[in-house]
Design a protein around this motif. Structure first.
Motif, PDB file in Angstrom:
ATOM      1  N   TYR A  11       0.903  -1.152   0.156  1.00  0.00           N
ATOM      2  CA  TYR A  11      -0.089   0.032  -0.042  1.00  0.00           C
ATOM      3  C   TYR A  11       0.823   1.470   0.114  1.00  0.00           C
ATOM      4  O   TYR A  11       1.899   1.554   0.624  1.00  0.00           O
ATOM      5  CB  TYR A  11      -0.898  -0.187   1.519  1.00  0.00           C
ATOM      6  N   ARG A  79      -1.205  -1.435   5.857  1.00  0.00           N
ATOM      7  CA  ARG A  79      -2.987  -1.551   5.445  1.00  0.00           C
ATOM      8  C   ARG A  79      -3.924  -0.531   6.270  1.00  0.00           C
ATOM      9  O   ARG A  79      -4.757   0.240   5.722  1.00  0.00           O
ATOM     10  CB  ARG A  79      -3.440  -2.860   5.486  1.00  0.00           C
ATOM     11  N   SER A  80      -3.815  -0.365   7.458  1.00  0.00           N
ATOM     12  CA  SER A  80      -4.610   0.321   8.480  1.00  0.00           C
ATOM     13  C   SER A  80      -4.216   1.700   8.075  1.00  0.00           C
ATOM     14  O   SER A  80      -5.412   2.427   8.109  1.00  0.00           O
ATOM     15  CB  SER A  80      -3.967  -0.039   9.903  1.00  0.00           C
ATOM     16  N   ALA A  81      -3.220   2.212   7.658  1.00  0.00           N
ATOM     17  CA  ALA A  81      -3.095   3.678   7.373  1.00  0.00           C
ATOM     18  C   ALA A  81      -3.879   4.020   5.938  1.00  0.00           C
ATOM     19  O   ALA A  81      -4.355   4.986   5.710  1.00  0.00           O
ATOM     20  CB  ALA A  81      -1.806   3.944   7.271  1.00  0.00           C
ATOM     21  N   ALA A  83      -6.424   2.364   4.742  1.00  0.00           N
ATOM     22  CA  ALA A  83      -7.959   2.451   4.992  1.00  0.00           C
ATOM     23  C   ALA A  83      -8.219   3.529   5.365  1.00  0.00           C
ATOM     24  O   ALA A  83      -9.380   4.013   5.513  1.00  0.00           O
ATOM     25  CB  ALA A  83      -8.027   1.033   6.198  1.00  0.00           C
ATOM     26  N   ALA A  84      -7.546   4.093   6.695  1.00  0.00           N
ATOM     27  CA  ALA A  84      -7.790   5.468   7.223  1.00  0.00           C
ATOM     28  C   ALA A  84      -7.982   6.556   6.141  1.00  0.00           C
ATOM     29  O   ALA A  84      -8.899   7.306   6.320  1.00  0.00           O
ATOM     30  CB  ALA A  84      -6.809   5.719   8.390  1.00  0.00           C
ATOM     31  N   LEU A  85      -7.084   6.503   5.180  1.00  0.00           N
ATOM     32  CA  LEU A  85      -7.140   7.696   4.255  1.00  0.00           C
ATOM     33  C   LEU A  85      -8.176   7.253   3.326  1.00  0.00           C
ATOM     34  O   LEU A  85      -9.014   8.199   2.941  1.00  0.00           O
ATOM     35  CB  LEU A  85      -5.857   7.704   3.339  1.00  0.00           C
ATOM     36  N   HIS A  86      -8.450   6.099   2.923  1.00  0.00           N
ATOM     37  CA  HIS A  86      -9.751   5.758   2.085  1.00  0.00           C
ATOM     38  C   HIS A  86     -10.951   6.294   2.518  1.00  0.00           C
ATOM     39  O   HIS A  86     -11.910   6.802   1.773  1.00  0.00           O
ATOM     40  CB  HIS A  86      -9.656   4.190   1.911  1.00  0.00           C
ATOM     41  N   GLU A  87     -11.024   6.034   4.240  1.00  0.00           N
ATOM     42  CA  GLU A  87     -12.344   6.530   4.573  1.00  0.00           C
ATOM     43  C   GLU A  87     -12.382   8.202   4.827  1.00  0.00           C
ATOM     44  O   GLU A  87     -13.399   8.771   4.501  1.00  0.00           O
ATOM     45  CB  GLU A  87     -12.459   5.750   5.985  1.00  0.00           C
ATOM     46  N   ARG A  88     -11.178   8.557   4.841  1.00  0.00           N
ATOM     47  CA  ARG A  88     -11.050  10.083   5.378  1.00  0.00           C
ATOM     48  C   ARG A  88     -11.488  10.780   4.028  1.00  0.00           C
ATOM     49  O   ARG A  88     -11.991  11.956   4.054  1.00  0.00           O
ATOM     50  CB  ARG A  88      -9.726  10.524   5.935  1.00  0.00           C
ATOM     51  N   PRO A  93     -15.299   2.207   4.062  1.00  0.00           N
ATOM     52  CA  PRO A  93     -14.287   1.094   4.418  1.00  0.00           C
ATOM     53  C   PRO A  93     -13.670   0.466   3.088  1.00  0.00           C
ATOM     54  O   PRO A  93     -14.060   0.350   2.370  1.00  0.00           O
ATOM     55  CB  PRO A  93     -15.142  -0.023   4.950  1.00  0.00           C
TER      56      PRO A  93
END
Length: 223
Positions: A11, A79-81, A83-88, A93
Motif C-alpha cells: 500500500y 493497510r491500516s493507514a 484504510a484510514a485515508l480511504h475513509e477520510r 471502508p
C-alpha cells in the motif's frame, strides 16, 4: 525485523506533491511470484476520488519505477493507514484484499527464466528496487535489516550483509548498488533451500525496504 507477517499487498499513499502535504489517493500493488519465487507479473490499482474511484494502469505502474518525481509523491504505508485515508477521503471502508484484487485489471508482465549461472553456489534471489534514499534513510534501513557493514567494505557496491535463521534455514542478504549506481537491490540466499522460509523472508525484506524509500521493481534469480 519483526517475525509477524506483513500484509499480502503493498500500500502507498498518493500525494499531490513531493512534500506529502496533501494525500490525494491510494496505490495498491502485488507481485505475483512464480514457483521458483522470481516475479512473474506486477498487479496494480489506484484509487483517486477526483478521478472517479478505482483504476488500473500498467503504464502508471511502470512510471512509478522510472519517474523519480512521481515516485517522490508516494509514501509506503500499512493497510491500516491506507484504510484510514480511504475513509477520510470519502471512500468508506477499504475493500478487503480479495476484493482489491478484482481492481487489478492491467498487469505488468515481468520476465522470468532459468537463473544465469556465473559460479557454483546457491541460487540468489535479487530484489531490484527503484529509488535513491538519502544517507540517513539508508543508515536506518541498515539498522533495521541488522546488517554488518564492516566486513563488506572491500566488496564493490555492497552496503552491508545481514543473516537470520528461519525454520532451520540460514538466510543471508546483502544490500548493494547496481546498474552503474542507479538502483539498489537486496540479494538473498537460503541454505538449505526452503521455498517457504525464503518466500517469508523476501516478503519481510521488501516490506522493510519500502518503508525506507525504496520501491520494489522485480525479483530475479541469479547464481
Amino acid at each position: 525485523m519483526t517475525k509477524e507477517s506483513p500484509g499480502t499487498l503493498d500500500y502507498y499513499l498518493l500525494h499531490a506533491d513531493a512534500d506529502h502535504n496533501r494525500p490525494t489517493g491510494l496505490l495498491v500493488e502485488e507481485f505475483v511470484l512464480a514457483d521458483d519465487l522470481s516475479a512473474a507479473r506486477l498487479r496494480s490499482a489506484g484509487w483517486t476520488p477526483a478521478d472517479g474511484g478505482w483504476w488500473s494502469s500498467a503504464a502508471f505502474a511502470r512510471a512509478v519505477r522510472t519517474d523519480a518525481r512521481l515516485r517522490d509523491r508516494l509514501a509506503a504505508v500499512d493497510r491500516s493507514a491506507a484504510a484510514a485515508l480511504h475513509e477520510r477521503l470519502g471512500g468508506g471502508p477499504l475493500p478487503d484484499e480479495a476484493a482489491l484484487r478484482h481492481r487489478f485489471r492491467e498487469d505488468v508482465p515481468l520476465g522470468s527464466g532459468a537463473p544465469l549461472r556465473l559460479k557454483p553456489g546457491p541460487v540468489v534471489h535479487r530484489v531490484l528496487f527503484a529509488g535513491n534514499p538519502d544517507e540517513r534513510r539508508l543508515d536506518r534501513l541498515g539498522a533495521v535489516l541488522r546488517m554488518n557493514t564492516r566486513s563488506d567494505r572491500g566488496e564493490p557496491g555492497v552496503r552491508g550483509t545481514g543473516r537470520l535463521r528461519v525454520n532451520d534455514t540460514n538466510v543471508r542478504w546483502q544490500l548493494r548498488r547496481v546498474g552503474g549506481d542507479v538502483a539498489w537491490c537486496i540479494d538473498v540466499t537460503a541454505e538449505p533451500a526452503d521455498p517457504h522460509s525464503l518466500r517469508w523472508m523476501l516478503r519481510q525484506l521488501v516490506d522493510v525496504a519500502r518503508r525506507h524509500g525504496l520501491v520494489p521493481a522485480t525479483v530475479d534469480r541469479l547464481a
